[in-house]
Scaffold this active site. Structure first.
Site, PDB file in Angstrom:
ATOM      1  N   SER A   1      30.210 -19.219   7.035  1.00 14.31           N
ATOM      2  CA  SER A   1      29.396 -20.227   7.711  1.00 14.31           C
ATOM      3  C   SER A   1      29.672 -20.144   9.211  1.00 14.31           C
ATOM      4  O   SER A   1      30.589 -19.458   9.645  1.00 14.31           O
ATOM      5  CB  SER A   1      29.741 -21.614   7.176  1.00 14.31           C
ATOM      6  OG  SER A   1      29.325 -21.714   5.838  1.00 14.31           O
ATOM      7  N   GLY A   2      28.853 -20.861   9.992  1.00 14.75           N
ATOM      8  CA  GLY A   2      29.017 -20.827  11.434  1.00 14.75           C
ATOM      9  C   GLY A   2      27.984 -19.945  12.119  1.00 14.75           C
ATOM     10  O   GLY A   2      27.960 -19.844  13.341  1.00 14.75           O
ATOM     11  N   HIS A   3      27.117 -19.280  11.303  1.00 15.51           N
ATOM     12  CA  HIS A   3      26.067 -18.414  11.861  1.00 15.51           C
ATOM     13  C   HIS A   3      24.681 -19.041  11.670  1.00 15.51           C
ATOM     14  O   HIS A   3      23.674 -18.353  11.792  1.00 15.51           O
ATOM     15  CB  HIS A   3      26.073 -17.045  11.193  1.00 15.51           C
ATOM     16  CG  HIS A   3      27.383 -16.338  11.249  1.00 15.51           C
ATOM     17  ND1 HIS A   3      28.017 -16.079  12.429  1.00 15.51           N
ATOM     18  CD2 HIS A   3      28.185 -15.845  10.269  1.00 15.51           C
ATOM     19  CE1 HIS A   3      29.164 -15.441  12.187  1.00 15.51           C
ATOM     20  NE2 HIS A   3      29.291 -15.302  10.884  1.00 15.51           N
TER      21      HIS A   3
ATOM     22  N   ASP B   1      33.176  -9.498   3.606  1.00 15.48           N
ATOM     23  CA  ASP B   1      31.908  -9.661   2.898  1.00 15.48           C
ATOM     24  C   ASP B   1      31.710  -8.527   1.906  1.00 15.48           C
ATOM     25  O   ASP B   1      31.326  -8.747   0.756  1.00 15.48           O
ATOM     26  CB  ASP B   1      30.746  -9.698   3.898  1.00 15.48           C
ATOM     27  CG  ASP B   1      30.780 -10.942   4.782  1.00 15.48           C
ATOM     28  OD1 ASP B   1      31.021 -12.037   4.250  1.00 15.48           O
ATOM     29  OD2 ASP B   1      30.592 -10.812   5.995  1.00 15.48           O
TER      30      ASP B   1
ATOM     31  N   HIS C   1      31.667 -13.378  15.593  1.00 10.60           N
ATOM     32  CA  HIS C   1      32.740 -14.346  15.358  1.00 10.60           C
ATOM     33  C   HIS C   1      33.531 -14.533  16.652  1.00 10.60           C
ATOM     34  O   HIS C   1      34.638 -15.037  16.629  1.00 10.60           O
ATOM     35  CB  HIS C   1      33.679 -13.862  14.261  1.00 10.60           C
ATOM     36  CG  HIS C   1      32.965 -13.440  13.033  1.00 10.60           C
ATOM     37  ND1 HIS C   1      32.473 -12.175  12.861  1.00 10.60           N
ATOM     38  CD2 HIS C   1      32.630 -14.132  11.930  1.00 10.60           C
ATOM     39  CE1 HIS C   1      31.857 -12.116  11.686  1.00 10.60           C
ATOM     40  NE2 HIS C   1      31.944 -13.284  11.112  1.00 10.60           N
TER      41      HIS C   1
END
Lengths: 330, 207
Positions: free
Chosen positions: A55-57, A110, A216
């Site tokens: 998450s965070g994208h 990933d 990131h």
């Protein structure tokens, strides 16, 4: 750290619940294991597209679940890969008789977690790995280039092909093709703060930028003094074009992506710089997308992505799409 | 080997890693993306939460359940790799063997599974630079009768492995994206693995 937070540990689940409520016409949110899937299931057999990542994208990937794009997305913790049980549960939810295609950004976490998921599920499945970031050179190392803002272009175009009832192999091959036609590179003007860490991931002085930054905030090629938008555009696009080697009069999609902390006004300025420069090089921008689509929390900065267009890619880019963050012709 | 000893080890690992939290976070921010320490601490806490449920089970079952828990709660590379290590270890458990023999064989299998999952080997600036030498040393010393002596040797091997990552140019893991820029930095995964191994070894020396 100044963020909208109740409990740091609950950021992801509270955000997902809110996302589900805000877009209840398009998607369902499942918690534990976390995944986002389409509200309206397809009424015909089709390959099911599942993506995911840390998450965070946002809006990547949950914002691209819906007709014409993804069937499901699996959000991990902030900047951490999702876990195999999420992909397994999502696969069981969205399987539609034609196999599962995973779309994965090339980051080792990933890749490993999606591989473990692929081992666990019973349905036929394949994986498209996106590695569009030219900042860090491809090499003999299996980690190779990173997957960044070009991922949503791969998701949009395979999503469209899958709606036509294409086979798993056709979707996989087309995804690889679009990935090969796509290249990206970005710069960061400021850091981002992972909520669990509570402080910025890296430090940049007021007049510095990270050239070739990853999504990131991880380092790119080098840290240097900021430059004019025109000079930055030239440097980034030179790297992208060296990779894509477009022909004279090549038609392209030009995507300017914001990392979350840069105003749209600047992103459109950057688009203008890019379009002007490409025109001089006899490259024709026939499709465009500007906005915050693949973000790094509140990081300031942005990236260029170029996709070389052929008839197939254009058609699948233009076709109807109905997701919370990308919607046209429907 | 039994549930109580296994959970004691996890508790000791958690205490040690927590004591070095800021150091590991700093290493990761220098050459990674800063998420390593949170993943590790979250994972260890999840494992400790399983104590009441699993403590009376057989060791192979405990290792397998610990692996599944890490796999489903941690995420990231470290989650996938540590899950693979623990599930790999569970496959080689043999109740007929003494603890050192058993642990050596189990650990070797676990590390081999990790190498496959990460498509990685020694010399690539990852936690495997600690785990592979430790696994090899354990196999060599598995018939040694003085457990303290083995533990002391393993502590040294783990530390050497950890320090060796300083001069390697990364080819795997997040640090590989940095190439030359990662040189001179210790790999955070190697540091946390070394600390975990040291915590387990100290348990044997203190006993």
């Amino acid at each position: 750290m100044k963020k909208f937070v109740n409990e740091v540990d609950n950021i992801l689940s509270e955000s997902l619940i809110g996302f589900g409520k805000a877009h209840s016409d398009i998607i369902n949110v499942n918690l534990s294991p976390d995944f986002v899937s389409r509200k309206n299931k397809p009424n015909k057999d089709k390959v099911s597209l599942i993506s995911g990542g840390g998450s965070g994208h946002e809006p990547l990937h949950g914002g691209f679940v819906g007709y014409g794009m993804l069937d499901a997305a699996c959000p991990g913790q902030v900047f951490s890969a999702p876990t195999p049980d999420q992909m397994e549960a999502a696969s069981n939810e969205v399987y539609h008789n034609k196999g599962i295609l995973f779309i994965v950004k090339n980051y080792s976490g990933d890749i490993m977690n999606f591989e473990m998921a692929a081992d666990m599920i019973d349905h036929a499945n394949q994986t498209v790995i996106v590695n569009d970031d030219v900042a860090v050179e491809d090499s003999t190392y299996t980690t190779g280039r990173r997957g960044v803002a070009g991922t949503m272009i791969v998701e949009k175009t395979i999503g469209s092909l899958a709606e036509t009832g294409a086979s798993l192999d056709e979707c996989k091959n087309f995804g690889d093709h679009v990935n090969n036609m796509t290249a990206s590179m970005g710069v960061a003007f400021s850091s981002c703060t992972v909520p669990a860490a509570g402080k910025p991931t890296f430090e940049l002085s007021a007049d510095e930028m990270e050239f070739g930054v990853g999504i990131h905030g991880e380092p790119g090629r080098r840290r240097e003094k900021i430059k004019s938008a025109n000079d930055l555009t030239k440097e980034i696009l030179d790297n992208i074009l060296e990779d894509l080697k477009p022909n004279n009069n090549q038609e392209v999609l030009l995507h300017v992506n914001g990392f979350g902390g840069t105003p749209l006004m600047e992103l459109y300025l950057l688009f203008e710089c890019g379009q002007k420069l490409l025109e001089k090089k006899n490259i024709v921008v026939t499709r465009s997308l500007v906005g915050n689509y693949t973000t790094s929390l509140e990081m300031a900065g942005g990236s260029f992505t170029i996709t070389k267009l052929d008839e197939n890619i254009v058609n699948h880019w233009d076709s109807p799409v109905h997701t919370s963050s990308l919607r046209w012709k429907i | 080997m039994n549930g109580i000893k296994i959970f004691d080890s996890i508790r000791n690992i958690e205490i040690t890693i927590n004591n070095h939290k800021e150091e590991i976070e700093k290493l990761d921010q220098e050459i990674g993306d800063g998420d390593h320490i949170f993943n590790i601490l979250r994972g260890l806490q999840e494992l400790l939460n399983l104590k009441d449920k699993l403590v009376d089970e057989t060791s192979d079952k405990i290792f397998k359940q610990l692996g599944m828990k890490i796999m489903t709660t941690v995420g990231g590379s470290s989650g996938a790799l540590f899950a693979t290590l623990l599930i790999g270890m569970s496959k080689k458990f043999n109740p007929e063997l003494n603890d050192l023999n058993n642990l050596s064989e189990m650990f070797y299998e676990g590390v081999e599974s990790m190498k496959k999952r990460g498509k990685s080997d020694i010399g690539e600036k990852t936690m495997l630079d600690v785990l592979i030498p430790v696994s090899k040393t354990l196999i060599n010393l598995k018939d040694e009768s003085n457990i303290s002596k083995v533990a002391e040797k393993i502590i040294i091997v783990a530390k050497d492995g950890m320090l060796s990552t300083k001069d390697i140019i990364a080819t795997k893991g997040r640090a590989s994206f940095l190439g030359e820029r990662a040189k001179g930095h210790i790999d955070p995964g190697a540091r946390s693995s070394q600390l975990a191994i040291e915590a387990i070894c100290n348990q044997f020396i203190n006993n």
